[in-house]
Design a protein around this motif. Structure first.
Motif, PDB file in Angstrom:
ATOM      1  N   VAL A  12     106.348  55.539  47.177  1.00 50.84           N
ATOM      2  CA  VAL A  12     107.718  55.178  46.846  1.00 50.84           C
ATOM      3  C   VAL A  12     108.536  56.451  46.828  1.00 50.84           C
ATOM      4  O   VAL A  12     108.149  57.437  46.199  1.00 50.84           O
ATOM      5  CB  VAL A  12     107.809  54.490  45.464  1.00 50.84           C
ATOM      6  N   THR A  13     109.658  56.444  47.547  1.00 52.68           N
ATOM      7  CA  THR A  13     110.541  57.602  47.547  1.00 52.68           C
ATOM      8  C   THR A  13     111.923  57.170  47.088  1.00 52.68           C
ATOM      9  O   THR A  13     112.344  56.037  47.351  1.00 52.68           O
ATOM     10  CB  THR A  13     110.628  58.248  48.951  1.00 52.68           C
ATOM     11  N   LEU A  14     112.613  58.064  46.375  1.00 53.67           N
ATOM     12  CA  LEU A  14     113.912  57.753  45.791  1.00 53.67           C
ATOM     13  C   LEU A  14     114.947  58.753  46.286  1.00 53.67           C
ATOM     14  O   LEU A  14     115.252  59.741  45.606  1.00 53.67           O
ATOM     15  CB  LEU A  14     113.821  57.776  44.260  1.00 53.67           C
ATOM     16  N   ALA A  21     117.913  58.687  52.746  1.00 54.00           N
ATOM     17  CA  ALA A  21     117.213  57.410  52.876  1.00 54.00           C
ATOM     18  C   ALA A  21     116.866  57.125  54.331  1.00 54.00           C
ATOM     19  O   ALA A  21     115.763  56.665  54.651  1.00 54.00           O
ATOM     20  CB  ALA A  21     118.078  56.290  52.305  1.00 54.00           C
ATOM     21  N   GLY A  56     113.522  53.484  47.760  1.00 59.53           N
ATOM     22  CA  GLY A  56     114.437  52.972  46.759  1.00 59.53           C
ATOM     23  C   GLY A  56     115.838  53.504  46.945  1.00 59.53           C
ATOM     24  O   GLY A  56     116.040  54.707  47.104  1.00 59.53           O
ATOM     25  N   GLY A  58     118.406  52.834  44.734  1.00 61.31           N
ATOM     26  CA  GLY A  58     119.140  52.712  43.482  1.00 61.31           C
ATOM     27  C   GLY A  58     119.788  53.987  42.986  1.00 61.31           C
ATOM     28  O   GLY A  58     120.688  53.932  42.144  1.00 61.31           O
ATOM     29  N   ARG A  59     119.328  55.160  43.458  1.00 60.88           N
ATOM     30  CA  ARG A  59     119.893  56.421  42.982  1.00 60.88           C
ATOM     31  C   ARG A  59     120.991  56.979  43.895  1.00 60.88           C
ATOM     32  O   ARG A  59     121.469  58.087  43.666  1.00 60.88           O
ATOM     33  CB  ARG A  59     118.780  57.458  42.833  1.00 60.88           C
TER      34      ARG A  59
END
Length: 298
Positions: A12-14, A21, A56, A58-59
């Protein structure tokens, strides 16, 4: 998020930006982007999807707000339904705010995003007929900082698809400063998936009416002839009111255009009558279109 996730995603990467992204998806093509995850994690829990990794979103703060550009609102794809349902956003794009408030129970509205609604492209997506009626465009981020724009309707119709490692970054919506209405029928009381939905947008500058019907087909439908006909009856320089008979005729026109009669058989016989379910759906669409236009004009 789910008990399945640790066994499913290998990493998982943020990322902190849209370009980061895109770079993560370029490096790992099998990874899946996730924002609210309301549809993605449901598919994982049902065993329908086993992503090799998650990116992800979201950030990425730039995707969670909006700004103005050349008479348009540039909406970040990470805007949640809950955020779009607030009064300040409703003053900007009323129909989109109404669709966001109707998107489901609070836990769905707090997590689900505008971009996810578009990317999933479920026929029952509440935002989709509104975006079709507004004739909104998508700003898509690609490798190397590339950006391109396509109409939302082109993506939903499959005329222009996302390429590998591309992401929906923003939705460009014209600010019409005119009445617009979204209504939907769910077949039950309280929040639920739409059995039919209608968005009506007035465009006084062009003296036009835009209407889109959702949930009854794989993509929102635009009854263009019905739009042109009803626009020709409106006194754009006056009160803009219409008689109830005209509103009812518009509803029937929209329903007939979007839910046509069964085709006649090849042997030249008479076409079978519509089934009771089809007749009920027609009545539902006609009522929604009639009410939506009436509210917009009032």
């Amino acid at each position: 998020m789910t008990t399945h996730a640790p066994q499913t995603a290998q990493f998982v990467t943020l990322p902190a930006s849209l370009d980061e992204a895109v770079a993560a998806l370029t490096a790992m093509p099998a990874a899946v982007p996730v924002a609210g995850g309301t549809d993605l994690m449901a598919a994982v829990n049902k065993g329908q999807l086993r992503p090799a990794g998650l990116v992800g979103l979201g950030r990425i703060s730039e995707l969670r707000g909006w700004h103005y550009q050349d008479g348009h609102a540039l909406l970040g794809a990470g805007l949640t339904h809950a955020r779009m349902g607030r009064p300040d956003f409703a003053a900007l794009i009323p129909a989109l705010a109404a669709s966001a408030r109707a998107a489901g129970p609070p836990q769905i509205r707090n997590a689900g995003t505008l971009g996810g609604n578009i990317a999933t492209a479920a026929p029952t997506g509440d935002a989709l007929p509104v975006l079709a009626a507004l004739e909104a465009d998508l700003v898509i981020g690609g490798p190397g900082g590339a950006r391109r724009e396509i109409p939302v309707s082109h993506l939903l119709a499959g005329r222009d698809m996302l390429a590998p490692a591309e992401l929906i970054g923003f939705v460009r919506v014209p600010l019409l400063h005119a009445p617009q209405v979204f209504l939907k029928a769910t077949g039950r009381t309280g929040p639920g998936r739409a059995t039919a939905s209608v968005a009506v947008v007035l465009d006084p500058a062009r003296r036009g009416v835009r209407c889109a019907v959702g949930a009854i087909a794989p993509m929102p439908l635009r009854p263009l002839e019905a739009e042109r006909w009803i626009a020709s009856l409106i006194d754009w320089d006056g009160a803009r009111g219409l008689a109830q008979e005209a509103l009812a005729a518009f509803g029937e026109y929209v329903a007939a255009a979007c839910i046509p009669d069964p085709p006649a058989p090849d042997d030249g016989g008479e076409a079978p009558p519509p089934s009771p379910a089809v007749q009920h759906l027609r009545r539902t669409v006609a009522a929604l279109a009639r009410r939506a236009l009436g509210r917009a004009l009032s």
